[in-house]
Motif scaffolding. Sequence first.
Motif, short mmCIF file in Angstrom:
data_model
loop_
_atom_site.label_atom_id
_atom_site.label_comp_id
_atom_site.label_asym_id
_atom_site.label_seq_id
_atom_site.Cartn_x
_atom_site.Cartn_y
_atom_site.Cartn_z
N ARG A 196 -4.52 -4.21 8.95
CA ARG A 196 -3.53 -3.76 9.94
C ARG A 196 -2.14 -3.69 9.33
O ARG A 196 -1.40 -2.72 9.56
CB ARG A 196 -3.52 -4.71 11.15
CG ARG A 196 -4.78 -4.66 12.00
CD ARG A 196 -4.56 -5.32 13.36
NE ARG A 196 -4.19 -6.73 13.25
CZ ARG A 196 -5.06 -7.72 13.16
NH1 ARG A 196 -6.37 -7.47 13.14
NH2 ARG A 196 -4.65 -8.98 13.08
N LEU A 197 -1.77 -4.70 8.56
CA LEU A 197 -0.43 -4.72 7.98
C LEU A 197 -0.25 -3.62 6.94
O LEU A 197 0.80 -2.97 6.88
CB LEU A 197 -0.16 -6.08 7.34
CG LEU A 197 0.00 -7.25 8.31
CD1 LEU A 197 0.06 -8.57 7.54
CD2 LEU A 197 1.25 -7.08 9.17
N THR A 207 -3.38 -16.63 14.49
CA THR A 207 -3.42 -15.27 13.96
C THR A 207 -2.03 -14.67 13.80
O THR A 207 -1.73 -14.03 12.78
CB THR A 207 -4.27 -14.38 14.87
OG1 THR A 207 -5.60 -14.91 14.96
CG2 THR A 207 -4.36 -12.97 14.30
N GLU A 208 -1.15 -14.85 14.79
CA GLU A 208 0.19 -14.27 14.71
C GLU A 208 1.00 -14.91 13.59
O GLU A 208 1.75 -14.21 12.89
CB GLU A 208 0.91 -14.42 16.05
CG GLU A 208 0.35 -13.53 17.15
CD GLU A 208 1.17 -13.62 18.41
OE1 GLU A 208 2.06 -14.51 18.50
OE2 GLU A 208 0.95 -12.81 19.32
N THR A 248 6.44 -6.64 11.37
CA THR A 248 5.58 -7.08 12.48
C THR A 248 6.32 -7.07 13.82
O THR A 248 5.69 -7.01 14.87
CB THR A 248 5.08 -8.52 12.23
OG1 THR A 248 6.20 -9.41 12.17
CG2 THR A 248 4.30 -8.60 10.92
N GLU A 274 -0.29 -13.60 10.33
CA GLU A 274 0.18 -12.23 10.15
C GLU A 274 1.60 -12.20 9.60
O GLU A 274 1.93 -11.41 8.72
CB GLU A 274 0.12 -11.47 11.47
CG GLU A 274 0.44 -9.99 11.34
CD GLU A 274 0.30 -9.27 12.66
OE1 GLU A 274 1.11 -9.54 13.57
OE2 GLU A 274 -0.64 -8.47 12.79
N ALA A 332 2.62 -10.64 6.02
CA ALA A 332 3.63 -9.59 5.95
C ALA A 332 4.70 -9.96 4.93
O ALA A 332 5.19 -9.09 4.18
CB ALA A 332 4.27 -9.36 7.32
N VAL A 356 -6.49 -8.68 9.32
CA VAL A 356 -5.03 -8.80 9.40
C VAL A 356 -4.36 -7.99 8.30
O VAL A 356 -3.39 -7.26 8.53
CB VAL A 356 -4.61 -10.28 9.32
CG1 VAL A 356 -3.08 -10.39 9.23
CG2 VAL A 356 -5.13 -11.05 10.52
N ILE A 357 -4.88 -8.09 7.09
CA ILE A 357 -4.28 -7.37 5.96
C ILE A 357 -4.46 -5.87 6.12
O ILE A 357 -3.56 -5.08 5.80
CB ILE A 357 -4.87 -7.88 4.63
CG1 ILE A 357 -4.41 -9.32 4.38
CG2 ILE A 357 -4.46 -6.98 3.47
CD1 ILE A 357 -4.94 -9.94 3.11
N GLU A 380 -11.79 -11.81 9.41
CA GLU A 380 -10.51 -11.94 10.12
C GLU A 380 -9.33 -11.77 9.17
O GLU A 380 -8.35 -11.09 9.49
CB GLU A 380 -10.44 -13.30 10.82
CG GLU A 380 -11.45 -13.45 11.95
CD GLU A 380 -11.31 -14.79 12.66
OE1 GLU A 380 -10.36 -15.53 12.33
OE2 GLU A 380 -12.14 -15.07 13.54
#
Length: 308
Positions: free
Chosen positions: A85-86, A131-132, A234, A135, A139, A82-83, A78
Amino acid sequence: MKSRFRPDRGLTRRMLWTTFLLGLIYVVFTAVLIALLRSAFLAVVIAGGLLFTQYWFSDRIALYAMHGKTVTPDQAPELHGVIDRLCSLADMPKPAVAIAEVDVPNAFATGRSPTRAVVCVTTGILRRLDTEELEGVLAHELSHVAHRDVAVMTIASFLGVLAGLITRFTLYAGFFGGFGGGRGRSNGEGDNTGLILLAVVVVSAVVYAVSFLLTRALSRYRELSADRSGALLTGQPSALASALTKVSGEMAAIPTRDLRQAEAFNAFFFAPALAKGFSLSSLFATHPPLDRRLAQLGDIARQLGQEY
């Protein structure tokens, strides 16, 4: 390599201005030391070696000190997701990913360049954020990587390290009769040595104080810049604000001993780990006040047409 993190001209100007001022102070400082001591070679060599070590091995040093360990996608899918995607969103190289078994809820980025960077999160922050929110924090940290904040702050801190070392060496020399302090007292050389030692200590202390204040001011601005860049990347400033509020509030539940152990890394952390009571951190903060950071995120949310 350029990323899609929005350029921050204010941050760039402050970095250049701080570097110029520190460089000017360094030149004057070196000239004064050479005039007073005839040679500042040893202190410069030692401080230069520390700078090189800190710059070249900052990622390993920080991870070792925080007991962080790099993890693979299989070990932390997980977090890696996240990383991934960013980094794709920012069009930047993916840094190494690490987790520190620490309950203090925090995260930090280190490394001399985007290709040699590490982003580390604590188990404490993983347990507390959704999660948000996570994120938003990541970021923020990736913004530090993209803007090469770690390298800039390492170089900017060099003058303070040098001044501190010279102050210590001079005091030790005075205590043990260095620079010929025990000779030639009949012709006044001993008195001159004492004055030279005192002058070096005073000059070094002033230089240390000025460089300390300059780097702290730059540190506070770069945190605001990372908040702004991360929120714009984001498109969810409210998630970052929620993470900031939650992490800052949870600090109160962390034992004072653990907070004091973590305070040395405040300049790298997402949010400062501050123990109760008097400390230099409360006087010369590495981060802007929480309400200032939240106000900026509120402005960004309104600019994006979002409720905050």
